[in-house]
Scaffold this active site. Structure first.
Site, PDB file in Angstrom:
ATOM      1  N   GLU A 214       0.922  -1.369  -0.054  1.00  0.00           N
ATOM      2  CA  GLU A 214      -0.014   0.152   0.003  1.00  0.00           C
ATOM      3  C   GLU A 214       0.644   1.277   0.166  1.00  0.00           C
ATOM      4  OE1 GLU A 214      -2.002  -0.669   3.547  1.00  0.00           O
ATOM      5  OE2 GLU A 214      -0.671   0.693   4.887  1.00  0.00           O
TER       6      GLU A 214
ATOM      7  N   HIS B 150       0.259   5.916   1.146  1.00  0.00           N
ATOM      8  CA  HIS B 150      -0.530   6.772   1.662  1.00  0.00           C
ATOM      9  C   HIS B 150       0.348   8.058   1.743  1.00  0.00           C
ATOM     10  CE1 HIS B 150       1.754   4.697   4.932  1.00  0.00           C
ATOM     11  NE2 HIS B 150       1.070   3.712   4.735  1.00  0.00           N
TER      12      HIS B 150
ATOM     13  N   HIS C 268       6.015   6.445   7.587  1.00  0.00           N
ATOM     14  CA  HIS C 268       6.285   5.452   8.802  1.00  0.00           C
ATOM     15  C   HIS C 268       7.612   5.739   9.134  1.00  0.00           C
ATOM     16  CE1 HIS C 268       2.241   3.266   8.304  1.00  0.00           C
ATOM     17  NE2 HIS C 268       2.724   2.822   7.168  1.00  0.00           N
TER      18      HIS C 268
ATOM     19  N   HIS D 121       4.914   0.269  -0.141  1.00  0.00           N
ATOM     20  CA  HIS D 121       5.708  -0.333   0.779  1.00  0.00           C
ATOM     21  C   HIS D 121       4.933  -1.590   1.195  1.00  0.00           C
ATOM     22  CE1 HIS D 121       3.000   2.354   3.027  1.00  0.00           C
ATOM     23  NE2 HIS D 121       3.057   1.400   4.159  1.00  0.00           N
TER      24      HIS D 121
ATOM     25  N   CYS E 251       6.275   0.885  14.737  1.00  0.00           N
ATOM     26  CA  CYS E 251       5.892   1.613  13.755  1.00  0.00           C
ATOM     27  C   CYS E 251       5.272   3.075  14.349  1.00  0.00           C
ATOM     28  CB  CYS E 251       4.951   1.091  12.874  1.00  0.00           C
ATOM     29  SG  CYS E 251       4.338   2.035  11.430  1.00  0.00           S
TER      30      CYS E 251
END
Lengths: 154, 154
Positions: free
Chosen positions: B63, B65, B69, B103, B117
């Protein structure tokens, strides 16, 4: 400055492309044998993630501030003060320090204490205890024993 | 809800007062054998800190976004895709995923992959690759091999 997508852990408490920094400026506040490494400092992230390592017998500054801390122990052992309580620490234990809460981390006499600390990127400066604060903290015998080794003679 | 100042690590990848959650709703996105634990979710902190564990042979969703992260591997091993590159992962390695970067994390066949994370508390929803995105990713043989095991038949 862009951050490498992958930075290897190359030796105990050491990473590729991560500098080992002074914890604070010498003389700015009481502490003993602490290093600081900023693992993530990214304008796209609202927090920083730092790694601190306290050498055997060492300790961070006894302080408080408006910002909170989220800590994950990574290595060694020791104890911490959070507010009115002292906790034993072992690897992977979690510590939460709320706003305006006195706190300090101490490594064991014979082991380092390494921990990750998440903190807001935008934050206030730490406050040190004055004589009255220290007297109030020392009213609790557990805290008095915990901070005895480095409390300023005030 | 206030957060306990100290939560002990009580067993491998388990903590006092931390629930083990589903990674995502089943069927919402492709993944295999992933658990999620929210270690720190505090209105005083602008980021959350989560712990994900991918079982041997498992993987997170491929995914991207707008949010970034910051990852610190804690346990086991595996590999990750970040953008155009695939990296081997070992304990304490650091991974940075910038905004809008494809990723995925994959555990080794014979070991779990556990990682912390850090992520902004306020963030957008992940985007899944469409057929065109997958075709472009597969133009890179390393990525094609990495994602081969779970790419939807599209």
């Amino acid at each position: 400055m862009s951050i490498d997508p992958h930075r290897a852990h190359v030796a105990p408490s050491r990473w590729d492309a991560v500098d080992v920094l002074a914890y604070k400026q010498e003389g700015a506040a009481p502490f003993r044998d602490v290093t600081r490494q900023v693992l993530f400092d990214d304008p796209e992230l609202a927090c920083q993630l730092r790694y601190f390592e306290v050498g055997p017998g060492g300790h961070t500054t006894l302080e408080r501030h408006e910002h909170a801390h989220a800590v994950v122990v990574q290595r060694g052992g020791g104890r911490c003060l959070v507010g009115e309580r002292v906790f034993d620490l072992a690897p992977l234990d979690l510590v939460h320090v709320p706003a305006m809460t006195w706190h300090q981390f101490r490594a064991a006499p014979d082991a380092p204490l390494g921990f990750l600390c998440m903190v807001n990127a935008v934050r206030d400066r730490p406050q040190l205890p004055d004589a009255g604060d220290l007297a109030r903290l020392r009213d609790n015998p557990d805290i008095a024993a915990f901070i005895a080794a480095d409390a300023p003679a005030s």
